[in-house]
Design an enzyme around this catalytic site. Structure first.
Site, PDB file in Angstrom:
ATOM      1  N   HIS A 174      34.896  31.592  38.358  1.00  0.00           N
ATOM      2  CA  HIS A 174      34.394  32.247  39.567  1.00  0.00           C
ATOM      3  C   HIS A 174      34.246  31.255  40.709  1.00  0.00           C
ATOM      4  O   HIS A 174      34.559  31.567  41.859  1.00  0.00           O
ATOM      5  CB  HIS A 174      33.029  32.888  39.291  1.00  0.00           C
ATOM      6  CG  HIS A 174      33.111  34.124  38.463  1.00  0.00           C
ATOM      7  ND1 HIS A 174      34.104  35.056  38.626  1.00  0.00           N
ATOM      8  CD2 HIS A 174      32.315  34.591  37.477  1.00  0.00           C
ATOM      9  CE1 HIS A 174      33.912  36.040  37.779  1.00  0.00           C
ATOM     10  NE2 HIS A 174      32.839  35.782  37.056  1.00  0.00           N
ATOM     11  N   ASP A 194      53.329  29.099  31.683  1.00  0.00           N
ATOM     12  CA  ASP A 194      53.637  29.280  30.265  1.00  0.00           C
ATOM     13  C   ASP A 194      55.022  28.739  29.925  1.00  0.00           C
ATOM     14  O   ASP A 194      55.233  28.224  28.822  1.00  0.00           O
ATOM     15  CB  ASP A 194      53.540  30.757  29.876  1.00  0.00           C
ATOM     16  CG  ASP A 194      52.143  31.128  29.387  1.00  0.00           C
ATOM     17  OD1 ASP A 194      51.436  30.215  28.919  1.00  0.00           O
ATOM     18  OD2 ASP A 194      51.765  32.300  29.472  1.00  0.00           O
ATOM     19  N   CYS A 245      56.027  33.273  40.069  1.00  0.00           N
ATOM     20  CA  CYS A 245      54.624  33.638  40.287  1.00  0.00           C
ATOM     21  C   CYS A 245      53.679  32.649  39.611  1.00  0.00           C
ATOM     22  O   CYS A 245      52.470  32.837  39.613  1.00  0.00           O
ATOM     23  CB  CYS A 245      54.348  35.054  39.783  1.00  0.00           C
ATOM     24  SG  CYS A 245      54.590  35.286  38.015  1.00  0.00           S
ATOM     25  N   GLU A 291      58.873  33.510  30.688  1.00  0.00           N
ATOM     26  CA  GLU A 291      57.912  32.439  30.392  1.00  0.00           C
ATOM     27  C   GLU A 291      58.096  31.880  28.986  1.00  0.00           C
ATOM     28  O   GLU A 291      57.361  30.994  28.566  1.00  0.00           O
ATOM     29  CB  GLU A 291      56.481  32.944  30.577  1.00  0.00           C
ATOM     30  CG  GLU A 291      56.191  34.265  29.921  1.00  0.00           C
ATOM     31  CD  GLU A 291      54.861  34.860  30.367  1.00  0.00           C
ATOM     32  OE1 GLU A 291      54.052  34.140  30.976  1.00  0.00           O
ATOM     33  OE2 GLU A 291      54.641  36.045  30.097  1.00  0.00           O
TER      34      GLU A 291
END
Length: 588
Positions: A198, A467, A514, A443
């Site tokens: 967060h 990944d 991405c 990935e």
């Protein structure tokens, strides 16, 4: 005091200079004692009352959110309220009090430690870091139980010493962050956390420098120490010498001027000096993130991680988000982008995730039943999500992105499930876009090496570089002992990227990146020079990447790109990359 430097994980950009303000966690030291049988129910009631009080506190904080507060904070407060209502947090500690006679604080910490251990086994970065949510909620309850004083200075107590304070803590909850709204804080330093904590997400949205995952910074730094946060380098300088302080003040001033200039690029198309258009997209975790994406000038959402809807659930079928709940979230994201495309990734969790922690015991979750493997093993869960995504497509352009594809049958089964979802919705008279594009995340090295299998049946590709690097180099990117081996410029990675872009161009289907490489400013010219025309990244990184593109000539990069792709020498690759930076840049 002698100056020293600490190294952590950079999660935002910029420089912060200020005095340290330490937040001490309530959970560090709780009393441990056994409660007599006749006092057990009174102890149960004490914990229940504390939980009720925290519920009221969260509701008050949510209601008092200022209009200019980051939209993520409201969503995070909702998540914390859900956690507080979850039986694993609100009821399990009561059972511990009744069966083991632990006092309330001990029972709560015992249960949270058990839940935290389960989260430590999670492979997915985003989900693993949701462990912090449970700990932060528990800490808030503990503050009520122990009657801990609020240690955040209020606005009427701010003086020169507390102005521009840098918050230093083990971790910071969203609710705690709201206490800073009347305080001139300028940065965050935390012992725990990672790219998806967060503190990281909110600091990026606020544009506030932060370094997380620093280990024991909160123990080494003392109250009121002067600090410099260099969040580009992931460095915190404690008690800096005067000369270093002056140098960083100059850098800080320059960065602020540059940021103002970047803000003017919002509506400027990302087109290179020689006329090549690059589509810049935003990665989001929550529907509310679309606000920042639009403000940054994103052309759409390249990756909407749907996991947030499923996190902190106990695993029973009735506790999973309903189709309607998912549909409303996806629709909110689609409407928030005002006609710009939204790419929603299907659930990327595994059997080791909180969705089900009891049925499977796998030694290596990275190689286990995760992502599309998990979804195909839970067809009703998958079908429900696909129906919700398709229904959202009636409100704007949606793309469905499937993670961890590696086998032909995975493609076929996924397409069959989507066809079934369409058939059901049509029969029910529910609207959707029948031509929703379906794509695969590349990935797994097997996918990159077998691209013809993908390009014949799918509409687009998106490379998850994080990944892909992890699986290709056989390292756990969350393991600090091998983190130095994580190399996005490894020749094997560059070869795989080139294979994907070549196959996509030949098949005439779009391909985007991405993963983390897309938002890495030092790689912008490399990726665009290789032929990538869609980059998706956190919204806060968009302006700087756009500026780099506006100052680039793709044609000037080609000799360097060829040299990099021919080389297997890391030194040559990095030297050529540095030379390419100046060659491809056209300054105004």
């Amino acid at each position: 005091m002698a100056s020293f430097t600490l190294q952590g994980i950079p999660v935002s950009r910029g420089i912060a200079i200020g005095r340290a303000h330490l937040l001490r966690p309530a959970a560090l030291d709780v009393r441990h004692y056994l409660v007599a049988q006749e006092l057990v129910e009174a102890e149960v009631l004490r914990l229940q009352n504390a939980i009720t009080q925290v519920h009221k506190e969260l509701q008050t904080i949510w209601a008092d959110l200022p209009q200019d507060a980051p939209t993520e904070l409201g969503a995070f407060l909702d998540v914390h309220a859900l956690i507080l209502s979850d039986p694993m947090v609100s009821e399990a500690p009561l059972d511990i009090i009744r069966t083991r006679h632990y006092n309330a604080e001990w029972a709560l910490v015992t249960q949270v430690d058990e839940l935290s251990a389960q989260f430590d086994e999670i492979e997915d970065d985003y989900l693993r870091e949701r462990k912090a949510d449970i700990q932060q909620v528990a800490e808030r309850v503990l503050k009520v139980l122990t009657d801990s004083a609020d240690t955040v200075p209020r606005s009427d107590s701010i003086d020169e010493r507390s102005a521009n304070m840098i918050v230093v803590a083990r971790d910071i909850s969203p609710a705690d962050m709201m206490q800073f709204r009347d305080v001139a804080f300028s940065g965050f330093v935390t012992d725990e956390g990672g790219q998806n904590s967060h503190t990281a997400i909110v600091s990026r949205s606020l544009g506030i420098p932060a370094v997380v995952g620093m280990g024991n910074a909160s123990q080494l730094i003392e109250q009121d120490d002067w600090l410099i946060i260099d969040s580009d380098a992931g460095v915190v300088i404690v008690a800096p010498p005067t000369l270093v302080l002056e140098q960083y003040r100059e850098r800080q001033s320059l960065l602020q001027k540059q940021r103002k200039k970047l803000g003017k690029l919002k509506k400027t198309p990302a087109v290179t000096q020689d006329g090549v258009e690059i589509t810049l997209l935003a990665n989001i975790e929550l529907p509310a993130d679309t606000t920042q994406a639009m403000e940054a000038g994103a052309s759409g959402v390249g990756l909407f991680r749907s996991e947030f809807l499923f996190m902190e659930r106990s695993g029973q079928a009735h506790r999973l988000p309903s189709e309607e709940e998912q549909f409303l979230a996806y629709r909110a994201a689609v409407q928030g982008m005002k006609g710009r495309p939204v790419t929603i990734r299907t659930l990327d969790v595994g059997a080791d995730k909180p969705l089900d922690t009891t049925e499977h015991n796998i030694l290596n979750p990275a190689l286990g039943l995760r992502a599309i493997r998990y979804c195909l093993s839970e067809p009703q869960l998958f079908l429900t999500q696909l129906r919700a995504m398709l229904r959202a497509s009636a409100f704007g352009p949606v793309k469905i992105l499937v993670p961890m594809m590696a086998h032909n049958f995975e493609i076929e089964q996924t397409l069959a499930m989507i066809a079934q979802a369409k058939q059901e919705l049509s029969a029910e008279g529910k609207e959707f876009d029948p031509e929703v594009p379906v794509g695969a995340m590349i990935e797994v090295p097997a996918a990159a090496l077998a691209l013809p299998m993908f390009v014949k049946k799918l509409d687009f590709l998106s490379i998850g570089t994080n990944d892909l690097i992890q699986y290709t180099l056989a390292i756990d990117r969350t393991d600090h002992e091998v983190a130095h081996l994580y190399d996005d410029l490894h020749p094997a990675i560059l070869q795989l990227l080139q294979m994907v872009i070549s196959a996509a161009e030949k098949a005439e289907i779009p391909v985007s990146i991405c993963g983390g490489m897309a938002g890495d400013l030092r790689l912008t010219r490399l990726l665009t020079g290789m032929g990538f025309r869609e980059l998706s990244m956190p919204a806060a990184l968009l302006p700087e990447v756009k500026q780099a593109i506006l100052n680039t000539r793709i044609d000037a990069l080609q000799p360097h790109i060829k040299k990099i792709l021919r080389s297997y020498d890391p030194v040559v690759i990095r030297e050529t990359l540095a030379a390419m930076e100046s060659a491809g840049q056209t300054l105004h």
